[in-house]
Design an enzyme around this catalytic site. Structure first.
Site, PDB file in Angstrom:
ATOM      1  N   ARG A 105       0.738  -1.429  -0.004  1.00  0.00           N
ATOM      2  CA  ARG A 105       0.152   0.116   0.136  1.00  0.00           C
ATOM      3  C   ARG A 105       0.892   1.261   0.015  1.00  0.00           C
ATOM      4  O   ARG A 105       1.947   1.324   0.636  1.00  0.00           O
ATOM      5  CB  ARG A 105      -0.841  -0.027   1.509  1.00  0.00           C
ATOM      6  CG  ARG A 105      -2.145  -0.951   1.278  1.00  0.00           C
ATOM      7  CD  ARG A 105      -2.531  -0.738   2.588  1.00  0.00           C
ATOM      8  NE  ARG A 105      -3.538   0.109   2.786  1.00  0.00           N
ATOM      9  CZ  ARG A 105      -3.848   0.701   3.892  1.00  0.00           C
ATOM     10  NH1 ARG A 105      -3.834   0.030   4.963  1.00  0.00           N
ATOM     11  NH2 ARG A 105      -4.721   1.878   3.940  1.00  0.00           N
ATOM     12  N   ASN A 143      -2.400  -8.708   0.750  1.00  0.00           N
ATOM     13  CA  ASN A 143      -3.688  -7.960   0.866  1.00  0.00           C
ATOM     14  C   ASN A 143      -4.382  -7.667  -0.484  1.00  0.00           C
ATOM     15  O   ASN A 143      -3.806  -7.809  -1.352  1.00  0.00           O
ATOM     16  CB  ASN A 143      -3.545  -6.613   1.369  1.00  0.00           C
ATOM     17  CG  ASN A 143      -3.350  -6.658   3.072  1.00  0.00           C
ATOM     18  OD1 ASN A 143      -4.046  -7.292   3.657  1.00  0.00           O
ATOM     19  ND2 ASN A 143      -2.363  -6.094   3.668  1.00  0.00           N
ATOM     20  N   ASP A 173      -3.166  -8.145  13.742  1.00  0.00           N
ATOM     21  CA  ASP A 173      -4.280  -7.374  14.399  1.00  0.00           C
ATOM     22  C   ASP A 173      -4.238  -7.639  15.929  1.00  0.00           C
ATOM     23  O   ASP A 173      -4.810  -6.673  16.655  1.00  0.00           O
ATOM     24  CB  ASP A 173      -5.727  -7.996  13.954  1.00  0.00           C
ATOM     25  CG  ASP A 173      -6.049  -7.397  12.390  1.00  0.00           C
ATOM     26  OD1 ASP A 173      -5.500  -6.392  12.144  1.00  0.00           O
ATOM     27  OD2 ASP A 173      -6.366  -8.087  11.528  1.00  0.00           O
ATOM     28  N   HIS A 200      -9.833  -8.572   8.009  1.00  0.00           N
ATOM     29  CA  HIS A 200      -8.227  -8.054   8.263  1.00  0.00           C
ATOM     30  C   HIS A 200      -8.375  -6.580   7.576  1.00  0.00           C
ATOM     31  O   HIS A 200      -7.033  -6.292   6.734  1.00  0.00           O
ATOM     32  CB  HIS A 200      -7.399  -8.954   7.637  1.00  0.00           C
ATOM     33  CG  HIS A 200      -5.930  -8.485   7.892  1.00  0.00           C
ATOM     34  ND1 HIS A 200      -5.451  -8.197   8.994  1.00  0.00           N
ATOM     35  CD2 HIS A 200      -5.019  -8.346   6.698  1.00  0.00           C
ATOM     36  CE1 HIS A 200      -4.208  -7.819   8.816  1.00  0.00           C
ATOM     37  NE2 HIS A 200      -3.787  -7.875   7.688  1.00  0.00           N
TER      38      HIS A 200
END
Length: 343
Positions: A105, A143, A173, A200
């Site tokens: 990301r 992801n 998490d 998630h």
């Protein structure tokens, strides 16, 4: 017995749950080993004394250098490099396949923005693993995990392969929840073990702060919940374009992989760190995929039969936020798998 009463409290007690039998030593394949998560993850696995005899590192570029570097570390674990068209040799004989491969990301991006590129990568790797090492654990870090795991499971099912060893690694998490709550309360994170269920990403992440054996006022609970849900964005913005959560993810993934490596059918483990799995049998939450504590053995994962206690606030978030978004994410992964199989 209520599930909450069976929760393991803190790292020292968790450690005593682990099998110490040296009977089986695993081959672990890391796919995407030269990337931001892959390198520190490989380092942590190479230096672990827990049940790993061979680390097979695969990436499209730069993996020989990573392998050479790790090979100078004096631990018994063998490290081999596999690049380009050498994916098959990395997967052959693997007991655990870990997949951090994909595009990270960047500021302003959501996990969903990553979908098309990362879905193609995951689909190709899942297809190869289901063919070459179908009994290996296939641990998805790439992801969006909410969609990647259903995608991988569907491709495994299309090949007639059992899918109870395909898992999404959501340990981060739990790690973040323990860290953030400990900071807010002024206690050691080693004394916390907070279950995080759902998915998630964003509001699909549901930390069960009601399981903490300390009183937190509702305002603090809500602030912590939002911070845990947005923790990935917090790191992306702090790195200002230089990457995403790589070090903390590598730490969390290594913790998960080491537990899997130490499990066996004779000594299954209850992983309170949770995992995102296909809940093939009807479960408490009536969701086809869900992150929750699971029992792990060498033959795969099993969802415990005990119900997980939720308070009114957690139940509202589950029904109003977690489930609606998670169902959309799941459907997106399944649709991609069907389209991929027709190509």
């Amino acid at each position: 017995m209520a599930f909450a009463a069976k929760m393991i409290r803190g790292a020292p007690r968790m450690a005593r749950q682990l099998s110490t039998s040296p009977a089986h030593q695993s081959k672990v394949a890391v796919l995407g080993a030269a990337g931001g998560i892959g390198q520190p993850l490989s380092l942590l696995l190479k230096t672990s004394s827990v049940g790993i005899k061979h680390l097979a590192l695969y990436d499209v570029v730069n993996v020989p250098g990573v392998t050479a570097d790790l090979g100078h570390i004096a631990t018994p674990c063998k490290v081999t490099a596999h690049t380009g068209d050498e994916l098959a040799s990395a997967l052959e004989g693997a007991d655990i396949v870990v997949v951090p491969a994909g595009v990270p990301r960047k500021p302003g991006m959501t996990r969903d923005d990553l979908f098309n590129t990362n879905a193609t990568i995951t689909a190709n790797l899942a297809t190869a693993a289901s063919t070459i090492c179908p009994k290996a654990f296939f641990c998805v870090i790439t992801n969006p995990v909410n969609s990647m795991v259903p995608l991988a499971v569907d491709l495994y099912q299309q090949k007639g392969v059992f899918t109870n060893q395909v898992v999404g690694v959501t340990t981060l998490d739990v790690v973040r929840s323990n860290a953030f709550v400990a900071e807010a309360m002024g206690v050691s994170p080693l004394d916390l073990d907070i279950p995080v269920i759902g998915g998630h990403s964003g509001n699909t992440i549901l930390p069960l702060l009601s399981h903490i054996q300390h009183n937190l006022d509702q305002e603090t609970v809500e602030k912590l919940t939002v911070r845990i849900q947005n923790a990935g964005t917090e790191v992306v913005e702090a790195k200002a374009g230089a990457g995403s959560a790589t070090l903390s993810m590598a730490y969390a993934a290594a913790h998960f992989v080491k537990q899997v490596a130490r499990s066996s059918d004779n000594a299954p483990l209850l992983l309170n760190s949770c995992a995102y799995v296909c809940t093939a049998e009807p479960s408490q939450f009536y969701m086809p995929y869900f992150s929750l504590p699971v029992t792990v053995a060498s033959s795969g994962v099993k969802v415990p039969a005990e119900n997980i206690a939720l308070n009114d606030y957690e139940t509202r978030l589950l029904e109003e936020e977690v489930k609606p978004q998670l169902l959309k994410d799941i459907e997106k992964g399944l649709k991609f798998a069907k389209d991929f199989a027709r190509k």
